[in-house]
Every structure is written in structure tokens, then in C-alpha cells.
Design a protein around this motif. Structure first.
Motif, mmCIF file in Angstrom:
data_model
loop_
_atom_site.group_PDB
_atom_site.id
_atom_site.type_symbol
_atom_site.label_atom_id
_atom_site.label_comp_id
_atom_site.label_asym_id
_atom_site.label_seq_id
_atom_site.Cartn_x
_atom_site.Cartn_y
_atom_site.Cartn_z
ATOM 1 N N PRO A 77 -0.899 -10.912 0.941
ATOM 2 C CA PRO A 77 -0.995 -9.446 0.913
ATOM 3 C C PRO A 77 -1.410 -8.905 -0.449
ATOM 4 O O PRO A 77 -2.157 -7.926 -0.529
ATOM 5 N N ALA A 78 -0.940 -9.555 -1.520
ATOM 6 C CA ALA A 78 -1.321 -9.122 -2.870
ATOM 7 C C ALA A 78 -2.821 -9.320 -3.084
ATOM 8 O O ALA A 78 -3.507 -8.438 -3.612
ATOM 9 N N LEU A 79 -3.338 -10.481 -2.669
ATOM 10 C CA LEU A 79 -4.765 -10.739 -2.787
ATOM 11 C C LEU A 79 -5.576 -9.709 -2.002
ATOM 12 O O LEU A 79 -6.582 -9.177 -2.491
ATOM 13 N N LEU A 80 -5.127 -9.431 -0.791
ATOM 14 C CA LEU A 80 -5.844 -8.497 0.075
ATOM 15 C C LEU A 80 -5.833 -7.089 -0.507
ATOM 16 O O LEU A 80 -6.840 -6.369 -0.465
ATOM 17 N N TYR A 81 -4.709 -6.692 -1.075
ATOM 18 C CA TYR A 81 -4.612 -5.350 -1.638
ATOM 19 C C TYR A 81 -5.454 -5.216 -2.906
ATOM 20 O O TYR A 81 -6.169 -4.231 -3.083
ATOM 21 N N VAL A 82 -5.390 -6.222 -3.765
ATOM 22 C CA VAL A 82 -6.225 -6.222 -4.978
ATOM 23 C C VAL A 82 -7.703 -6.208 -4.584
ATOM 24 O O VAL A 82 -8.517 -5.544 -5.230
ATOM 25 N N ALA A 83 -8.051 -6.924 -3.516
ATOM 26 C CA ALA A 83 -9.437 -6.937 -3.039
ATOM 27 C C ALA A 83 -9.899 -5.530 -2.687
ATOM 28 O O ALA A 83 -11.011 -5.118 -3.035
ATOM 29 N N GLY A 84 -9.043 -4.785 -1.996
ATOM 30 C CA GLY A 84 -9.383 -3.416 -1.635
ATOM 31 C C GLY A 84 -9.594 -2.530 -2.850
ATOM 32 O O GLY A 84 -10.517 -1.708 -2.899
ATOM 33 N N ALA A 104 0.823 -1.208 0.000
ATOM 34 C CA ALA A 104 0.000 0.000 0.000
ATOM 35 C C ALA A 104 0.858 1.259 0.000
ATOM 36 O O ALA A 104 0.577 2.225 -0.729
ATOM 37 N N ILE A 105 1.910 1.255 0.803
ATOM 38 C CA ILE A 105 2.796 2.428 0.869
ATOM 39 C C ILE A 105 3.510 2.648 -0.463
ATOM 40 O O ILE A 105 3.563 3.762 -0.981
ATOM 41 N N LEU A 106 4.050 1.566 -1.034
ATOM 42 C CA LEU A 106 4.754 1.687 -2.312
ATOM 43 C C LEU A 106 3.816 2.149 -3.422
ATOM 44 O O LEU A 106 4.190 2.977 -4.256
ATOM 45 N N ASP A 107 2.591 1.626 -3.415
ATOM 46 C CA ASP A 107 1.629 2.025 -4.447
ATOM 47 C C ASP A 107 1.221 3.486 -4.278
ATOM 48 O O ASP A 107 1.052 4.211 -5.261
ATOM 49 N N ALA A 108 1.071 3.916 -3.012
ATOM 50 C CA ALA A 108 0.743 5.318 -2.751
ATOM 51 C C ALA A 108 1.857 6.251 -3.220
ATOM 52 O O ALA A 108 1.598 7.380 -3.651
ATOM 53 N N LEU A 109 3.104 5.747 -3.156
ATOM 54 C CA LEU A 109 4.258 6.528 -3.619
ATOM 55 C C LEU A 109 4.489 6.349 -5.116
ATOM 56 O O LEU A 109 5.484 6.838 -5.651
ATOM 57 N N ARG A 110 3.575 5.635 -5.784
ATOM 58 C CA ARG A 110 3.618 5.398 -7.236
ATOM 59 C C ARG A 110 4.885 4.652 -7.668
ATOM 60 O O ARG A 110 5.483 4.954 -8.698
ATOM 61 N N VAL A 111 5.286 3.692 -6.856
ATOM 62 C CA VAL A 111 6.428 2.847 -7.198
ATOM 63 C C VAL A 111 5.946 1.742 -8.131
ATOM 64 O O VAL A 111 5.000 1.017 -7.814
ATOM 65 N N ARG A 112 6.600 1.614 -9.298
ATOM 66 C CA ARG A 112 6.217 0.594 -10.259
ATOM 67 C C ARG A 112 6.464 -0.807 -9.688
ATOM 68 O O ARG A 112 7.492 -1.072 -9.071
ATOM 69 N N GLY A 113 5.513 -1.700 -9.904
ATOM 70 C CA GLY A 113 5.683 -3.068 -9.424
ATOM 71 C C GLY A 113 5.549 -3.202 -7.926
ATOM 72 O O GLY A 113 6.173 -4.084 -7.324
ATOM 73 N N ALA A 114 4.719 -2.359 -7.300
ATOM 74 C CA ALA A 114 4.583 -2.375 -5.847
ATOM 75 C C ALA A 114 4.148 -3.744 -5.326
ATOM 76 O O ALA A 114 4.672 -4.234 -4.318
ATOM 77 N N ILE A 115 3.187 -4.372 -5.998
ATOM 78 C CA ILE A 115 2.691 -5.675 -5.548
ATOM 79 C C ILE A 115 3.779 -6.734 -5.649
ATOM 80 O O ILE A 115 3.984 -7.537 -4.724
ATOM 81 N N LEU A 116 4.503 -6.737 -6.772
ATOM 82 C CA LEU A 116 5.587 -7.703 -6.955
ATOM 83 C C LEU A 116 6.672 -7.498 -5.900
ATOM 84 O O LEU A 116 7.173 -8.471 -5.310
ATOM 85 N N ILE A 117 7.031 -6.252 -5.631
ATOM 86 C CA ILE A 117 8.062 -5.948 -4.619
ATOM 87 C C ILE A 117 7.623 -6.469 -3.254
ATOM 88 O O ILE A 117 8.406 -7.060 -2.504
ATOM 89 N N GLY A 118 6.341 -6.251 -2.919
ATOM 90 C CA GLY A 118 5.825 -6.720 -1.633
ATOM 91 C C GLY A 118 5.936 -8.225 -1.490
ATOM 92 O O GLY A 118 6.354 -8.739 -0.440
ATOM 93 N N ILE A 119 5.579 -8.954 -2.546
ATOM 94 C CA ILE A 119 5.673 -10.416 -2.520
ATOM 95 C C ILE A 119 7.116 -10.866 -2.322
ATOM 96 O O ILE A 119 7.411 -11.745 -1.497
ATOM 97 N N LEU A 120 8.036 -10.266 -3.070
ATOM 98 C CA LEU A 120 9.443 -10.672 -3.003
ATOM 99 C C LEU A 120 10.074 -10.323 -1.656
ATOM 100 O O LEU A 120 10.863 -11.108 -1.116
ATOM 101 N N VAL A 121 9.747 -9.159 -1.101
ATOM 102 C CA VAL A 121 10.309 -8.744 0.187
ATOM 103 C C VAL A 121 9.891 -9.713 1.291
ATOM 104 O O VAL A 121 10.718 -10.150 2.108
ATOM 105 N N ILE A 122 8.598 -10.064 1.340
ATOM 106 C CA ILE A 122 8.115 -10.985 2.369
ATOM 107 C C ILE A 122 8.722 -12.375 2.169
ATOM 108 O O ILE A 122 9.065 -13.068 3.136
#
Length: 430
Positions: free
Chosen positions: A346-353, A183-201
Motif C-alpha cells: 500500500p505504501a508503494l502504491l500510494y507513493v506511486a500515485g 490515503a484517508i490519514l494523509d487527507a486528514l493531514r495525520v503525521r506518519g500516515a504511511i507508517l501508520i498504514g504499514i503498522l496497522v496492516i
């Protein structure tokens, strides 16, 4: 060659811009190569084979979109329908995943017929806007309950049906951490925010010893466990009427809405001038059939393609770049297999929102519009079935409009869909 194939100058773009746009689109939608195998493997499908099928279906669908429609739209197995495939058709209704693939194949054939005959446009025009918005929002809630339960944030409880899980366990904590990061990365308009979140976790879970690292690169695994495994004959039974109906309806609304929305942003639908929407719809339809043969749920246009349009993509060259990158992703199978469920949750939850934002387009001031929409949204997660949500929405819409003397507001398409659901529950309750 690129100029002749994609007419770059005519669209006011160049190869460099299109390549950058393609990379941007891929980064925003590439999370599907981790999420889709995780969801479909719950049915007993081979996870590695589904990974290959996902990459190939995305690549093939994007190539078709590039060469047939010349639109900057990436294709891949869609969110929502993969959950319906795994958790409702196989998990709740008890059909095999081979039969579910057969249903996807049949829905693809129907989709092509609806597109070629113009019935698809008739359906889109006839379904109330409030129900279209409710379908997207309801699928969002359906994805949310899947994400929350698979991560352990919510658990079953005899007294209250659901309850909060053990928040001292690493899975819920990592899921929440990944969600906030995305959510934070997407709010900051970082490309690939969802992918980054998956890889970091995923990396964090390995560092902390909760998950094993299987490597990054390897030759692609075999697709044979899912390739051409669809059971079309097994679909030709009464219980599959509602399954195929749901696949078709969601494909119609989701894909058409995405294509029109992305095309408008790219100025590909000029008023009063010829456009390639018909070709794009055909490309979208054929990709569904190809995906079912490869071994994955319905392939559809991705709304994340708007990110590539924002980066300047205007032609099929953008989609071709997406296809090439999905083929390259075939060689990261070990990494995809190392991603735990709490990293994709987290990706599923964010897409759901994001999908639930559609509720703002519902006419809440009109009871005959708001009530069917609300029932659609609520029944999907609470009955654990997208099909039941659609049924309650369409049937209640017809009843309320008729009961309040506003029967003329009900389009024939809505009557048809509602009648099909009534027949399904009356004649085939199983």
C-alpha cells in the motif's frame, strides 16, 4: 553549542522547534525502514542486514546534510531507484546484487564529479521540463505495477498479459485496505500516515493469523552480509553503461528537485544572496557512496522533509534529529522483519500515485514535448525497466524536435544523453 553549530537565531528558530520538526520528518519518511528491506531482499540480499544498512545510511546521510549543509533535509535510500536496483538490474538483467551495489558506488563517484565541476547544473538546465516530469511519473507507474503484482491484485495472464488476481485472498484485500487507510490519514493531514498504514496492516495480519509476530525490540542484527560486498570490478563491463546512466540521471533529477523544492519552502534560497545549495548537493552525493558500502541502493534527499519544514525546521538540527531517530530504529529489527509484503505494497502504491502528479507539468499541447514524455511514462512499467523509459523519452525527443525543424530547442545535454542510449542499444544490445 547548538547555536554555534546551526545558527538557530540567525534562521529565526529554536532547539524545541527544530526537534519537533525532526520528529515530524522522521515519522513521514520512516516507512523506508520497512519498505526498502522488503524490496532489496527480493535480490537475495539478507533482509536483516539491509534493514541495518537502511537505518545506518539514512542516519549517516542525514548527519552529513546537517553538519555540511546545515539544511533541514532528511536522507535515506530512495524509492524508485531501489525498485530499479532489485527488479530491473538484478531481476530482469540478471546481474548480482553485489554488482548492482558496485554500480551505485560508481554512480556516486560520478555524481560527486558532476556536482564539483558544475556539470550537474548544466544537465539540470538542459533536460526538458516535460521529460523531468515524465521521469518522476514513469517511476511512479513502475512502483505501482510492482505493488499491484507483489500483493496479488494483478497477475500474469497469457491472453491479456495481465489480469485481476483473486480478490477473495487476504493479500489483495489487505493491500487495498492499507492503501485507503493511508490515503484517508494523509487527507486528514495525520503525521506518519504511511507508517501508520504499514503498522496497522501488519498488526491486523498477525491478529487474523496470516503472519507471525517476531517481537518489537532486540539488539541490531549483523550488517556483515551486505557490508562492503559491492563488486566494483564486476561493473566495469559493457552492459553496465545504461545501468550507471540511469542511476546518475535519476539521482540528478530526483535529488536536485527535492533539495531545491524543500529549500524554497524553508526560504533557504534567497534571491541574489549566497546559499548552501552547493554544500547540500555535495552532502547528497557523498551519501550515495556511503550507502553502497553499507549495502543499500542510492541514498537521496527525501521530499517528505517538507513536512518538517512545515513544522518550523530551518537548520541542520532538524536533520540531526532525523539521524538520531534512524539510529534508534536499529533496535526494532524484529518488528521490521514481521512486516509482510502486502503491508508495504500500500505504501508503494500510494507513493506511486503521488509521483504521478508530475504529469500535470507536461506540456500536452505541444506534440514534440508530449509524445516523448508519454513514451517515457509508458515504457517504464510496460518494459519493466526505468532505463528503457528514459531511452525512449530522450531519443524520441531529439528525433521529433529535429524532424519538425526545431533542432535549436534541443539542449546539448539532451543530445549527449540520447546519444549514450543509442550507443548502448546499438553496440551492447544485451
Amino acid at each position: 553549542m547548538l547555536e554555534q553549530l546551526f545558527k538557530l537565531r540567525e534562521h529565526g528558530t529554536d532547539a524545541r522547534t527544530e526537534i519537533i520538526a525532526g520528529i515530524t520528518t522522521f515519522l513521514t519518511m520512516s516507512y523506508i525502514i520497512f519498505v526498502n528491506p522488503d524490496i532489496l531482499s527480493k535480490t537475495g540480499m539478507d533482509r536483516s542486514a539491509v534493514f541495518v544498512a537502511t537505518c545506518l545510511a539514512a542516519a549517516l546521510g542525514s548527519v552529513i546534510m546537517a553538519l555540511v549543509a546545515n539544511w533541514p533535509v532528511g536522507m535515506a535510500p530512495g524509492m524508485g531507484l531501489n525498485a530499479f536496483f532489485a527488479f530491473t538490474v538484478v531481476g530482469v538483467m540478471g546481474y548480482s546484487w553485489q554488482q548492482a551495489l558496485g554500480a551505485v558506488f560508481i554512480s556516486g563517484l560520478i555524481f560527486i564529479i558532476l556536482t564539483a565541476t558544475g556539470i550537474r547544473a548544466w544537465l539540470i538546465d538542459g533536460i526538458p521540463k516535460s521529460l523531468r516530469s515524465a521521469i518522476a511519473a514513469g517511476i511512479g507507474l513502475f512502483l505501482a505495477i510492482i505493488a499491484l503484482s507483489t500483493s496479488g491484485i494483478i497477475v500474469a495472464n497469457e491472453a491479456t498479459k495481465v489480469a485481476l488476481g483473486d480478490m477473495h485472498h487476504h493479500a489483495p484485500l489487505m493491500t487495498l485496505g492499507g492503501f485507503f487507510l493511508i490515503a484517508i490519514l494523509d487527507a486528514l493531514r495525520v503525521r506518519g500516515a504511511i507508517l501508520i498504514g504499514i503498522l496497522v496492516i501488519t498488526v491486523l495480519s498477525m491478529v487474523l493469523g496470516y503472519n507471525d509476530f517476531a517481537g518489537v525490540f532486540s539488539m541490531p542484527p549483523s550488517i556483515l552480509p551486505t557490508f562492503m560486498q559491492l563488486d566494483v570490478a564486476g561493473v566495469l563491463q559493457t552492459g553496465f553503461i545504461s545501468v550507471i546512466l540511469v542511476f546518475v540521471l535519476v539521482e540528478v533529477f530526483d535529488a536536485t528537485g527535492t533539495l531545491v523544492g524543500v529549500a524554497k519552502r524553508a526560504n533557504l534560497l534567497p534571491e541574489g544572496k549566497p546559499n548552501r545549495l552547493g554544500r547540500a548537493l555535495f552532502a547528497d552525493s557523498t551519501a550515495i557512496i556511503a550507502g553502497s558500502a553499507l549495502g543499500t541502493s542510492s541514498t537521496t534527499a527525501f521530499v517528505e522533509s517538507a513536512s518538517g519544514v512545515q513544522a518550523g525546521g530551518r537548520t541542520g538540527l532538524t536533520a540531526l534529529v532525523v539521524a538520531i531517530l534512524f539510529l534508534a530504529a536499529l533496535f526494532i529489527a524484529p518488528l521490521a522483519g514481521s512486516v509482510p509484503a502486502y503491508a508495504t505494497a500500500p505504501a508503494l502504491l500510494y507513493v506511486a500515485g503521488l509521483m504521478m502528479r508530475e504529469m500535470t507539468d507536461i506540456n500536452w499541447g505541444d506534440i514534440t514535448e508530449a509524445t516523448p514524455a508519454a513514451l517515457t511514462v509508458l515504457m517504464m512499467p510496460f518494459t519493466y525497466s526505468i532505463a528503457n523509459g528514459l531511452a525512449f523519452g530522450f531519443i524520441s525527443y531529439v528525433i521529433l524536435k529535429t524532424g519538425t525543424g526545431r533542432i535549436r530547442e534541443v539542449h546539448p545535454a539532451t543530445w549527449v544523453v540520447a546519444a549514450l542510449f543509442v550507443i548502448r542499444y546499438a553496440c551492447f544490445p544485451g
